[in-house]
Write a protein that holds these residues in place. Sequence first.
Motif, mmCIF file in Angstrom:
data_model
loop_
_atom_site.group_PDB
_atom_site.id
_atom_site.type_symbol
_atom_site.label_atom_id
_atom_site.label_comp_id
_atom_site.label_asym_id
_atom_site.label_seq_id
_atom_site.Cartn_x
_atom_site.Cartn_y
_atom_site.Cartn_z
ATOM 1 N N PRO A 257 1.438 5.377 10.651
ATOM 2 C CA PRO A 257 0.349 4.408 10.465
ATOM 3 C C PRO A 257 0.230 3.874 9.037
ATOM 4 N N THR A 258 0.569 4.679 8.012
ATOM 5 C CA THR A 258 0.476 4.161 6.640
ATOM 6 C C THR A 258 1.864 4.011 6.050
ATOM 7 N N PHE B 235 9.328 4.950 12.603
ATOM 8 C CA PHE B 235 8.523 4.086 11.734
ATOM 9 C C PHE B 235 7.737 3.025 12.497
ATOM 10 N N ASN B 236 7.429 3.290 13.758
ATOM 11 C CA ASN B 236 6.565 2.327 14.440
ATOM 12 C C ASN B 236 5.114 2.570 14.024
ATOM 13 N N ALA B 237 4.212 1.653 14.372
ATOM 14 C CA ALA B 237 2.830 1.702 13.867
ATOM 15 C C ALA B 237 2.110 2.975 14.295
ATOM 16 N N VAL C 68 16.357 4.998 14.808
ATOM 17 C CA VAL C 68 15.549 5.810 13.883
ATOM 18 C C VAL C 68 14.309 5.021 13.461
ATOM 19 N N ILE C 69 14.508 3.746 13.131
ATOM 20 C CA ILE C 69 13.378 2.918 12.687
ATOM 21 C C ILE C 69 12.380 2.720 13.820
#
Length: 282
Positions: A84-85, A78-80, A73-74
């Motif tokens: 992005p923010t 939640f990758n760049a 999931v991460i």
Amino acid sequence: MPVFSRLMTYVLTAAGLLASAGAAFAGVGQPSPWELGLQDAASPVMADVIAFHNFLLWVITAITAFVLVLLLVIIIRFNARANPTPSRTTHNSLLEVIWTIVPVIILVTIAVPSFRLLFLQLDEPKPDLTVKATGKQWYWSYNYPDNGNFEFDSLIVTDKDLKPGQPRLLTVDNELVVPVNKIVHVLVTGADVIHSFAVPSFGIKIDAVPGRINDTWFKATSEGLFHGQCSELCGKDHAFMPITVRVVNDAEFAKWVEAEKKNAGLENAPPTAMAAAGAPAH
Ligand SMILES: [Cu+2]
């Protein structure tokens, strides 16, 4: 990539086949080819060891799968690029309480059956007979203190002398003979260096230490031959000092004890608990 996925398919298929056939591969009293799990149980302690082992396997599988899902999931969400923010959140009381309490509950769930098993192994019931196993470089000597105190050596049968059906490296000339469904108290010591007395199907493994008596117990629940090995590296022939336990009925045991006593020139020794009670009672 196709090579990798084909490889994965092979591995998963093989693992699936082996896992589903695991029970069939497990041997009683000796290992079997392609065995994955533990040897089948022939004592109450080993039955509990296997049950506890299987229970733990489910627990660690669930935990590992859960952590893997969290990681995925991460990685994905939640990758760049996807995120992005990033959020600046640092604390979440509810989450922190949960990730403290849930592991505690898991550990307690493991501790309860674990301690029950430890007590079963270490809190020895009243024995029906006692045998003493002495580890020597590189064979075992067995002594029957409450059955006339005779003693004999148990040596490996080498490959060229094996009869059909006898397992290699696990067969001995003189087996440790015990009656079925009786509590056997095993005294274990070493004569020279540290050995270890282990019979997987009975769930026992205990060090044979020179100058010290360790003890354990087992109750064999079926007749037959049960093999084990010295399980403490003890020198050049460590691999060649197997243990074979022959479990027989009470009448056969009494007969065997009489024969052994005669062998040892002890036929006039007073009859003892097992030998006296064994034959007529059953
Ligand atoms: Cu040894």
